[in-house]
Write an enzyme that holds these catalytic residues in place. Structure first.
Site, PDB file in Angstrom:
ATOM      1  N   GLU A  78       5.877  41.159  24.021  1.00 25.56           N
ATOM      2  CA  GLU A  78       6.402  39.790  23.870  1.00 25.56           C
ATOM      3  C   GLU A  78       5.844  38.885  24.947  1.00 25.56           C
ATOM      4  O   GLU A  78       5.790  39.279  26.125  1.00 25.56           O
ATOM      5  CB  GLU A  78       7.929  39.846  23.947  1.00 25.56           C
ATOM      6  CG  GLU A  78       8.614  38.862  23.047  1.00 25.56           C
ATOM      7  CD  GLU A  78       8.379  39.169  21.572  1.00 25.56           C
ATOM      8  OE1 GLU A  78       7.491  38.531  20.973  1.00 25.56           O
ATOM      9  OE2 GLU A  78       9.074  40.050  21.047  1.00 25.56           O
ATOM     10  N   HIS A  79       5.465  37.687  24.524  1.00 26.91           N
ATOM     11  CA  HIS A  79       4.841  36.705  25.412  1.00 26.91           C
ATOM     12  C   HIS A  79       3.555  37.260  26.035  1.00 26.91           C
ATOM     13  O   HIS A  79       3.196  36.919  27.155  1.00 26.91           O
ATOM     14  CB  HIS A  79       5.831  36.221  26.491  1.00 26.91           C
ATOM     15  CG  HIS A  79       6.892  35.336  25.918  1.00 26.91           C
ATOM     16  ND1 HIS A  79       6.703  33.992  25.720  1.00 26.91           N
ATOM     17  CD2 HIS A  79       8.138  35.616  25.461  1.00 26.91           C
ATOM     18  CE1 HIS A  79       7.816  33.467  25.177  1.00 26.91           C
ATOM     19  NE2 HIS A  79       8.694  34.438  25.006  1.00 26.91           N
ATOM     20  N   ASP A 136       0.759  37.513  23.723  1.00 27.10           N
ATOM     21  CA  ASP A 136      -0.369  37.096  22.857  1.00 27.10           C
ATOM     22  C   ASP A 136      -1.192  35.979  23.484  1.00 27.10           C
ATOM     23  O   ASP A 136      -2.419  36.011  23.444  1.00 27.10           O
ATOM     24  CB  ASP A 136       0.076  36.773  21.416  1.00 27.10           C
ATOM     25  CG  ASP A 136       1.052  35.622  21.261  1.00 27.10           C
ATOM     26  OD1 ASP A 136       1.568  35.114  22.282  1.00 27.10           O
ATOM     27  OD2 ASP A 136       1.299  35.221  20.097  1.00 27.10           O
ATOM     28  N   LEU A 144      11.806  34.737  13.080  1.00 26.36           N
ATOM     29  CA  LEU A 144      11.132  35.713  12.213  1.00 26.36           C
ATOM     30  C   LEU A 144       9.897  35.113  11.545  1.00 26.36           C
ATOM     31  O   LEU A 144       9.376  35.638  10.575  1.00 26.36           O
ATOM     32  CB  LEU A 144      12.112  36.252  11.161  1.00 26.36           C
ATOM     33  CG  LEU A 144      13.326  36.991  11.744  1.00 26.36           C
ATOM     34  CD1 LEU A 144      14.289  37.403  10.648  1.00 26.36           C
ATOM     35  CD2 LEU A 144      12.898  38.228  12.549  1.00 26.36           C
ATOM     36  N   SER A 179       7.644  29.892   9.547  1.00 30.80           N
ATOM     37  CA  SER A 179       6.564  28.905   9.469  1.00 30.80           C
ATOM     38  C   SER A 179       5.217  29.581   9.237  1.00 30.80           C
ATOM     39  O   SER A 179       4.409  29.112   8.425  1.00 30.80           O
ATOM     40  CB  SER A 179       6.528  28.025  10.717  1.00 30.80           C
ATOM     41  OG  SER A 179       6.396  28.803  11.869  1.00 30.80           O
ATOM     42  N   GLU A 193      -0.845  25.047  13.171  1.00 31.07           N
ATOM     43  CA  GLU A 193       0.459  24.973  13.858  1.00 31.07           C
ATOM     44  C   GLU A 193       0.330  24.244  15.195  1.00 31.07           C
ATOM     45  O   GLU A 193       1.159  23.409  15.556  1.00 31.07           O
ATOM     46  CB  GLU A 193       0.991  26.398  14.057  1.00 31.07           C
ATOM     47  CG  GLU A 193       2.307  26.438  14.787  1.00 31.07           C
ATOM     48  CD  GLU A 193       3.446  27.030  13.975  1.00 31.07           C
ATOM     49  OE1 GLU A 193       3.208  27.576  12.887  1.00 31.07           O
ATOM     50  OE2 GLU A 193       4.584  26.937  14.450  1.00 31.07           O
ATOM     51  N   ASP A 214       2.005  35.597  15.246  1.00 24.72           N
ATOM     52  CA  ASP A 214       2.764  35.419  14.001  1.00 24.72           C
ATOM     53  C   ASP A 214       1.827  35.237  12.812  1.00 24.72           C
ATOM     54  O   ASP A 214       2.018  35.822  11.743  1.00 24.72           O
ATOM     55  CB  ASP A 214       3.697  34.204  14.114  1.00 24.72           C
ATOM     56  CG  ASP A 214       4.578  34.276  15.353  1.00 24.72           C
ATOM     57  OD1 ASP A 214       4.692  35.377  15.937  1.00 24.72           O
ATOM     58  OD2 ASP A 214       5.137  33.235  15.745  1.00 24.72           O
TER      59      ASP A 214
HETATM   60  C1  GLA Z   1       6.527  32.932  19.381  1.00 18.14           C
HETATM   61  C2  GLA Z   1       5.061  32.525  19.255  1.00 18.14           C
HETATM   62  C3  GLA Z   1       4.155  33.752  19.342  1.00 18.14           C
HETATM   63  C4  GLA Z   1       4.471  34.575  20.596  1.00 18.14           C
HETATM   64  C5  GLA Z   1       5.976  34.832  20.693  1.00 18.14           C
HETATM   65  C6  GLA Z   1       6.357  35.520  21.983  1.00 18.14           C
HETATM   66  O1  GLA Z   1       6.907  33.706  18.288  1.00 18.14           O
HETATM   67  O2  GLA Z   1       4.855  31.888  18.012  1.00 18.14           O
HETATM   68  O3  GLA Z   1       2.814  33.353  19.345  1.00 18.14           O
HETATM   69  O4  GLA Z   1       3.994  33.953  21.739  1.00 18.14           O
HETATM   70  O5  GLA Z   1       6.735  33.637  20.587  1.00 18.14           O
HETATM   71  O6  GLA Z   1       5.835  36.798  22.031  1.00 18.14           O
END
Ligand code: GLA
Length: 380
Positions: free
Chosen positions: A34-35, A37, A124, A127, A159, A171
């Site tokens: 998480e966080h 990417d 989730l 978008s 986006e 995502d």
């Molecule tokens: C959101 C962003 C993703 C990613 C997550 C955290 O979902 O759209 O690109 O950075 O937060 O992992």
């Protein structure tokens, strides 16, 4: 009636005749990573059995006309010229058309019906599901080759630049490239993907706190700049390039806040790679421990959790059938995710529902999710 059947029958009623194509693109849940990417790191999402569907047939006048079953409205725009009017879900559709045109593709118009069952604003990726379903629709009727990583990059650009939300690639990439029956380890620098099937006899349970993220965009952007600042300090392109040993050698030179932000990203990348190994070995216990450690790091070092998320994760972790649980997505609200022994799922769900309600007075929404394919053409 399934959503697929519903969009088809709605299309038949509205446009007199069967749709030429039906496409689907899923939401996602991230198991770990998480966080990471936007730090060129590693993520482990799976596409889920909740998706956006579009039934469509080509038109030859360069118009897109679309009926949304969820919002009960019909909208249309011309591919020749269209503007951003901040019109909610439609901007994801227009943004995708804009970015495909900007990339040089010649687009045909279409009549369509759109519907989805990815909960909105829950974390989730509803978008991304709309963006990728739109891209798949255009690819079905225009001269756009279906290359998931290329399309995912374009969707991310839509986006970022059309909708104005600065997100990473996770995502859009998982909604484009998901594979049925497996999570994917994604290298967010190369966009190389590796299948990572769930350990045997486990289920992925999504736990929606029923709280929605306020101020998430500004906090997200702030985290991104803090990560960039840390990368500059280490003299690298992104935190992905800093090993734990490099970090520890120089951590003392960083201020406390930057140190904790960097430590989250660097340890999370390691945890995600370790999770891929654990999954290869079918080791649910190790995977669960890594998920728990990820939550602690997001809560304490990266500070993107919330009271509701922490309560939910505590409730989940307190059940004997739970291997591990953590917040998932951007944070500040939305969903947690748990890895649960399949034969204890019913009991787990009942336990978490009661425990969370008692702790917060809120009614959670709980979904047991299956890993599905990414964006796909189902008919035509
Ligand atoms: C959101 C962003 C993703 C990613 C997550 C955290 O979902 O759209 O690109 O950075 O937060 O992992």
């Amino acid at each position: 009636m399934s959503l697929q059947e519903q969009v088809i029958s709605e299309f038949q009623e509205r446009y007199d005749g069967a749709p030429a194509y039906v496409v689907r693109a899923p939401g996602r849940v991230n198991l770990i990573g998480e966080h990471t990417d936007y730090n060129d790191g590693f993520v482990m999402p799976m596409a889920i059995d909740r998706a956006t569907w579009i039934a469509l047939s080509p038109r030859n006048d360069g118009q897109v006309k679309l009926y949304s079953m969820d919002f009960n409205e019909t909208v249309s725009f011309s591919l020749g010229h269209f503007e951003n009017n901040d019109s909610g879900w439609l901007e994801y559709v227009k943004g995708m058309a804009w970015v495909l045109k900007a990339a040089g593709y010649r687009l045909n118009g279409w009549n369509g019906v759109i519907a989805g069952d990815v909960p909105v604003a829950a974390g989730l990726s509803s978008s991304a599901a709309v963006e990728l379903a739109t891209a798949r629709a255009f690819a079905a009727i225009s001269d756009v080759p279906w290359q998931p990583a290329v399309i995912a990059r374009l969707a991310q650009r839509a986006e970022n630049e059309w909708v104005g939300v600065s997100c990473g690639i996770m995502d859009q990439m998982i909604s484009a490239a998901g594979v049925e029956g497996t999570a994917l380890l994604i290298d967010c620098r190369s966009l190389e993907t590796t299948n990572a099937p769930l350990p045997p006899d486990t289920a992925v349970v999504v736990l929606d706190t029923a709280t929605r993220r306020g101020l998430v965009d500004s906090a997200y952007n702030e985290r991104r700049s803090q990560c960039e600042e840390a990368a500059r300090f280490f003299g690298v392109a992104a935190l992905r390039d800093v090993s734990l040993a490099d970090f520890e050698a120089r951590a003392g030179e960083l201020d406390d806040l930057t140190r904790r932000r960097a430590r989250h990203v660097i340890t999370e990348n390691d945890r995600t790679l370790a999770a891929a190994e654990a999954m290869k070995a079918g080791d649910a216990v190790t995977l669960g421990k890594l998920m728990n450690a990820s939550h602690t790091s997001l809560r304490d070092d990266f500070e993107v959790s919330s009271d509701a998320l922490n309560s939910m994760v505590n409730c989940a972790q307190g059940h004997a059938g739970c291997f591990g649980a953590r917040m998932t997505g951007a944070g500040f609200g939305g969903c947690a995710v748990a890895l649960v022994a399949v034969d204890q799922v019913d009991d787990f769900v009942a336990h978490v529902e009661q425990c969370y309600q008692q702790a917060t007075d809120l009614q959670p929404n709980i979904y047991v999710c299956q890993p599905t394919n990414g964006a796909e053409l189902l008919r035509g």
